[in-house]
Write a protein that holds these residues in place. Sequence first.
Motif, short mmCIF file in Angstrom:
data_model
loop_
_atom_site.label_atom_id
_atom_site.label_comp_id
_atom_site.label_asym_id
_atom_site.label_seq_id
_atom_site.Cartn_x
_atom_site.Cartn_y
_atom_site.Cartn_z
N GLU A 1 -33.76 8.25 4.77
CA GLU A 1 -33.73 6.90 5.31
C GLU A 1 -32.63 7.09 6.31
OE1 GLU A 1 -35.29 3.91 5.69
OE2 GLU A 1 -36.97 4.83 4.61
N VAL A 2 -31.60 7.52 5.87
CA VAL A 2 -30.32 7.95 6.60
C VAL A 2 -30.71 8.70 7.78
CG1 VAL A 2 -27.87 8.84 6.85
CG2 VAL A 2 -28.61 7.61 4.77
N ALA A 3 -31.41 9.88 7.61
CA ALA A 3 -32.04 10.83 8.75
C ALA A 3 -32.61 10.14 9.65
CB ALA A 3 -32.53 11.93 8.03
N GLY A 4 -33.62 9.32 9.27
CA GLY A 4 -34.47 8.54 10.03
C GLY A 4 -33.69 7.41 10.86
N ASN A 5 -32.85 6.90 10.27
CA ASN A 5 -32.08 5.93 10.97
C ASN A 5 -31.11 6.48 12.04
OD1 ASN A 5 -33.05 3.64 9.42
ND2 ASN A 5 -31.42 3.59 8.18
N VAL A 6 -30.50 7.73 11.62
CA VAL A 6 -29.76 8.32 12.82
C VAL A 6 -30.72 8.67 14.03
CG1 VAL A 6 -28.58 10.42 13.18
CG2 VAL A 6 -28.17 9.32 11.28
N THR B 1 -23.26 15.84 31.91
CA THR B 1 -23.21 17.30 31.08
C THR B 1 -23.61 17.01 29.52
OG1 THR B 1 -20.82 16.54 30.32
CG2 THR B 1 -21.17 17.67 32.36
N GLU B 2 -23.93 18.03 29.07
CA GLU B 2 -24.33 18.17 27.57
C GLU B 2 -23.16 17.74 26.45
OE1 GLU B 2 -25.79 22.06 26.67
OE2 GLU B 2 -27.53 21.75 28.14
N ASP B 3 -21.73 17.74 26.93
CA ASP B 3 -20.87 17.35 26.09
C ASP B 3 -20.81 15.81 26.00
OD1 ASP B 3 -18.51 17.62 24.48
OD2 ASP B 3 -17.33 16.96 26.20
N VAL B 4 -21.00 15.19 27.15
CA VAL B 4 -21.23 13.75 27.25
C VAL B 4 -22.38 13.35 26.26
CG1 VAL B 4 -21.71 11.63 28.82
CG2 VAL B 4 -20.15 13.61 29.41
N ILE B 5 -23.57 13.91 26.41
CA ILE B 5 -24.72 13.54 25.69
C ILE B 5 -24.50 13.77 24.23
CG2 ILE B 5 -26.98 14.12 25.03
CD1 ILE B 5 -27.47 14.89 27.94
N ALA B 6 -23.70 14.55 23.95
CA ALA B 6 -23.11 15.01 22.27
C ALA B 6 -22.44 13.95 21.96
CB ALA B 6 -22.50 16.48 22.31
N ARG B 7 -21.24 13.50 22.65
CA ARG B 7 -20.28 12.43 22.17
C ARG B 7 -21.04 11.09 22.22
NH1 ARG B 7 -14.90 13.63 22.61
NH2 ARG B 7 -14.44 15.29 23.85
N ILE B 8 -22.12 10.71 23.04
CA ILE B 8 -22.67 9.65 23.07
C ILE B 8 -23.59 9.72 21.54
CG2 ILE B 8 -24.54 8.21 24.03
CD1 ILE B 8 -23.57 8.80 26.60
N ALA B 9 -24.18 10.77 21.30
CA ALA B 9 -25.15 10.77 20.24
C ALA B 9 -24.24 10.69 18.73
CB ALA B 9 -25.76 12.18 20.33
N GLY B 10 -23.25 11.44 18.90
CA GLY B 10 -22.13 11.55 17.66
C GLY B 10 -21.88 10.04 17.24
N GLY B 11 -21.48 9.51 18.60
CA GLY B 11 -20.78 8.02 18.27
C GLY B 11 -21.81 7.02 17.72
N ALA B 12 -23.08 7.08 18.27
CA ALA B 12 -24.04 6.32 18.13
C ALA B 12 -24.57 6.74 16.33
CB ALA B 12 -25.40 6.41 18.68
N ALA B 13 -24.63 7.90 15.96
CA ALA B 13 -24.92 8.32 14.66
C ALA B 13 -23.88 7.97 13.62
CB ALA B 13 -25.02 9.88 14.63
N ILE B 14 -22.51 7.67 14.00
CA ILE B 14 -21.54 7.52 13.03
C ILE B 14 -21.72 6.05 12.61
CG2 ILE B 14 -19.66 6.92 14.54
CD1 ILE B 14 -19.44 9.22 11.34
N GLU B 15 -22.21 5.35 13.30
CA GLU B 15 -22.31 3.79 13.10
C GLU B 15 -23.84 3.44 11.96
OE1 GLU B 15 -22.98 1.80 16.80
OE2 GLU B 15 -21.21 2.17 17.28
N VAL B 16 -24.33 4.58 11.59
CA VAL B 16 -25.39 4.15 10.77
C VAL B 16 -24.89 4.34 9.28
CG1 VAL B 16 -27.59 5.39 9.73
CG2 VAL B 16 -27.26 5.37 12.41
N PHE B 17 -25.29 3.40 8.45
CA PHE B 17 -24.99 3.10 7.09
C PHE B 17 -25.56 4.56 6.27
CE2 PHE B 17 -25.95 2.03 2.83
CZ PHE B 17 -24.75 1.60 2.33
N GLY B 18 -24.64 4.94 5.43
CA GLY B 18 -24.89 6.29 4.75
C GLY B 18 -24.39 7.22 5.25
N LEU B 19 -24.08 7.35 6.34
CA LEU B 19 -23.70 8.55 7.20
C LEU B 19 -22.07 8.55 7.12
CD1 LEU B 19 -24.86 10.62 9.46
CD2 LEU B 19 -22.65 9.89 10.32
N VAL B 20 -21.56 9.59 6.43
CA VAL B 20 -19.86 9.53 6.13
C VAL B 20 -19.42 10.33 7.46
CG1 VAL B 20 -18.23 10.52 4.85
CG2 VAL B 20 -20.34 9.84 3.89
N GLY B 21 -20.03 11.15 7.95
CA GLY B 21 -19.35 12.00 9.14
C GLY B 21 -20.29 12.98 9.64
N MET B 22 -19.80 13.76 10.81
CA MET B 22 -20.45 14.78 11.29
C MET B 22 -19.64 16.02 10.57
SD MET B 22 -22.25 13.24 13.22
CE MET B 22 -23.35 14.53 14.38
N ALA B 23 -20.66 17.17 10.59
CA ALA B 23 -20.14 18.44 9.97
C ALA B 23 -20.39 19.56 11.20
CB ALA B 23 -21.23 18.99 9.03
#
Length: 121
Positions: free
Chosen positions: A84-89, A15-37
């Motif tokens: 840099e943060v966007a590219g790393n995400v 499901t698209e929700d599972v893909i979104a959760r995995i993507a959000g979890g991966a993104a939050i581990e990137v340095f410089g990213l504070v959170g999702m909006a």
Amino acid sequence: MTVEMSTPLGKIDVTEDVIARIAGGAAIEVFGLVGMASRKALKDGLAEMLGRDNLSKGVVVHNQNGEVILDMHIIVSYGVKISEVAGNVQRRVRYTLEQMVGIDVTAVNIFVQGVRTDRDT
């Protein structure tokens, strides 16, 4: 909607929700990213930062003709190079989805919705 994959053993629907959760979890581990909006409209010019429970809320998954495209709405930390943060995400999310689910992501679009300073916490 779901993303369908065929393997020699059968069909897999993710499901698209599972893909979104995995993507959000991966993104939050990137340095410089504070959170999702929140992907909804900004309230009074301020981006609403979402907690860890709502990581998928800042991610929109588009499944068009077998291509998976992600739109990610993020908040970055003050003082970091936004490109840099966007590219790393982008790299982290693409790699994580490919390794965990086997999905080839066509594009990861980043929308920076805010910058968090120390005074904002």
